[in-house]
Design an enzyme around this catalytic site. Structure first.
Site, PDB file in Angstrom:
ATOM      1  N   CYS A 198      90.876  22.651  65.399  1.00  0.00           N
ATOM      2  CA  CYS A 198      90.861  21.634  64.335  1.00  0.00           C
ATOM      3  C   CYS A 198      89.895  22.101  63.254  1.00  0.00           C
ATOM      4  CB  CYS A 198      90.465  20.262  64.890  1.00  0.00           C
ATOM      5  SG  CYS A 198      88.819  20.202  65.621  1.00  0.00           S
ATOM      6  N   THR A 199      89.532  21.245  62.323  1.00  0.00           N
ATOM      7  CA  THR A 199      88.724  21.662  61.175  1.00  0.00           C
ATOM      8  C   THR A 199      87.336  22.156  61.571  1.00  0.00           C
ATOM      9  OG1 THR A 199      89.873  20.032  59.814  1.00  0.00           O
ATOM     10  CG2 THR A 199      87.839  20.961  58.915  1.00  0.00           C
TER      11      THR A 199
END
Length: 434
Positions: free
Chosen positions: A296-297
């Protein structure tokens, strides 16, 4: 303790660090350079082996020559303050004059940084931490968003380089967090990247919609350093279509993965991370006996997402990218992640490579710069290239643009509540990828 943090908040509010333009602060520094050997009434200042006989001359010299020194003194002062505040409450006797005697000021203009971080830990009273965060961010002139919960803290804030460095120092010095500088992901930006400062107490520090007491971050998958994750993806790509036992899973939302993703990943078409648990539930067969590589980020969604996936007891192995795409791109800007990295601020995206993997909503030409839908009541983002925007295609879809024009003409002064557009409502809430 509560008393300890109340003292911290009180002192942060009382002491004015933002004295960059204060004549008193600057005069104090200049006064320290006064030549005390003179017996007459005339004044002169000695600095850097030079003697200055005019106020304007010493002022210019200090401003031009001693900026770095003053900033270092600012950091030393702030560190000293934090060390005092970590002592027992009974010993909390901060002397404002001793702080001012450092002759320092804190600049709030110049090059800036955006920080992204999270930290899981047990917080008995998140409201106290919330108050401390508000006082700290306001004093440092930071903007952004911070979520505090009993399970920890999650934030992204922007400000000048000096202000964000001091924020990192404060977080690393806090006895409850015990964070390291490596826990913070940085990118070019500043306070202008956010419209305001929002700090609050929530049930979860990342909104997955599952009680953290039921599915804890402590159940998360195995953390892989960027180098390890890179090797895993490299091996997956080398096997090509013959590899059927590994899934490279993007656990972000569809508008994030649309403009940037790892090569050959599975990117669920979900609008919110709170849909992720339902996505897993409805696609369990997809993950059965598979090795899953999640990303994810910044890493925080993988903490809870991998824990939820592991709780289903269907996967062979579950791994996650430590530090998220942010940390991966620091080491592999031209690696297996292609396109832009979506960020939750006014920039919308940052880039490390020149690939454009998405296209314009209207003409399908390569385009990956998001803008808000021009329809006042819509909360969607739109990919519309300059040519299409010039032709009036500024909404997330033709239906929304027509609807927006009709509402504006009917009641131009009425503010509508934000709502989802048909182009989002029409897609399946939870896609069936099995």
């Amino acid at each position: 303790s509560t008393h300890k943090h109340n003292i911290l908040k009180e002192e942060l509010n009382r002491i004015d660090f933002a004295t960059f333009s204060s004549p008193q602060s600057f005069a104090a520094f200049v006064a320290s350079k006064r030549d005390g050997t003179q017996e007459d009434s005339r004044s002169s200042w000695c600095c850097c082996g030079q003697t200055f006989k005019e106020h304007s001359a010493i002022h210019k010299h200090v401003a031009r020559t001693h900026d770095t020194e003053i900033q270092q003194l600012t950091q030393a002062t702030y560190k000293c303050l934090l060390n005092q505040l970590e002592e027992e409450p009974e010993a909390q006797q901060l002397n404002e004059q001793s702080v001012i005697s450092f002759n320092v000021f804190l600049p709030f203009s110049g090059p800036g940084t955006v920080l992204l971080y999270y930290h899981y830990c047990q917080l008995e009273d998140p409201h106290v931490i919330c108050a401390w965060q508000k006082a700290l961010c306001e004093k440092l002139h930071l903007t952004g968003k911070v979520r505090v919960a009993t399970e920890g803290i999650n934030g992204t804030v922007g400000g000048t380089n000096m202000a964000t460095n001091l924020y990192i120092e404060a977080m690393c010095s806090h006895p409850l967090f015990k964070m390291d500088k490596e826990d913070f992901k940085t990118s070019d930006g500043g306070a202008e990247c956010f419209t305001d400062l929002r700090i609050g107490v929530y049930k979860e520090i990342v909104p997955m919609g599952v009680d953290p007491d039921v599915i804890s971050y402590q159940l998360a998958g195995v953390h892989l350093e960027p180098e390890e994750f890179h090797k895993e993806v490299e091996a997956l790509l080398a096997e090509g279509d013959s590899c059927s036992d590994t899934i490279l899973l993007d656990c972000r939302n569809f508008y994030e993965s649309k403009i940037g993703q790892f090569t050959r990943c599975l990117a669920p078409d979900i609008r919110k991370f709170s849909y992720f648990p339902d996505y897993v539930d409805q696609n369990l067969e997809l993950f059965k006996d598979k090795k899953v590589l999640m990303y994810c980020t910044g890493g925080i969604r993988c903490e809870r997402g991998s824990a939820y996936l592991r709780s289903k007891d269907v996967c062979k192995e579950v791994y996650q990218l430590k530090g998220g795409i942010h940390k991966y791109l620091e080491q592999y800007p031209e690696g297996f992640y292609r396109g832009k990295l979506f960020v939750f601020d006014e920039r919308y995206a940052i880039s490390s490579n020149s690939d454009v993997i998405s296209d314009c909503r209207y003409c399908s030409c390569p385009w990956d710069k998001y803008e808000l839908c021009s329809t006042q009541f819509c909360c969607q983002l739109v990919l519309s290239c300059p040519s299409c925007r010039q032709n009036g295609h500024t909404a997330c879809c033709p239906t929304c643009q027509t609807k927006g024009q009709a509402k504006s003409e009917a009641s131009p002064a009425v503010l509508h509540h934000k709502e989802e557009c048909e182009c989002t409502c029409g897609r399946p809430r939870i896609p069936q990828d099995v």
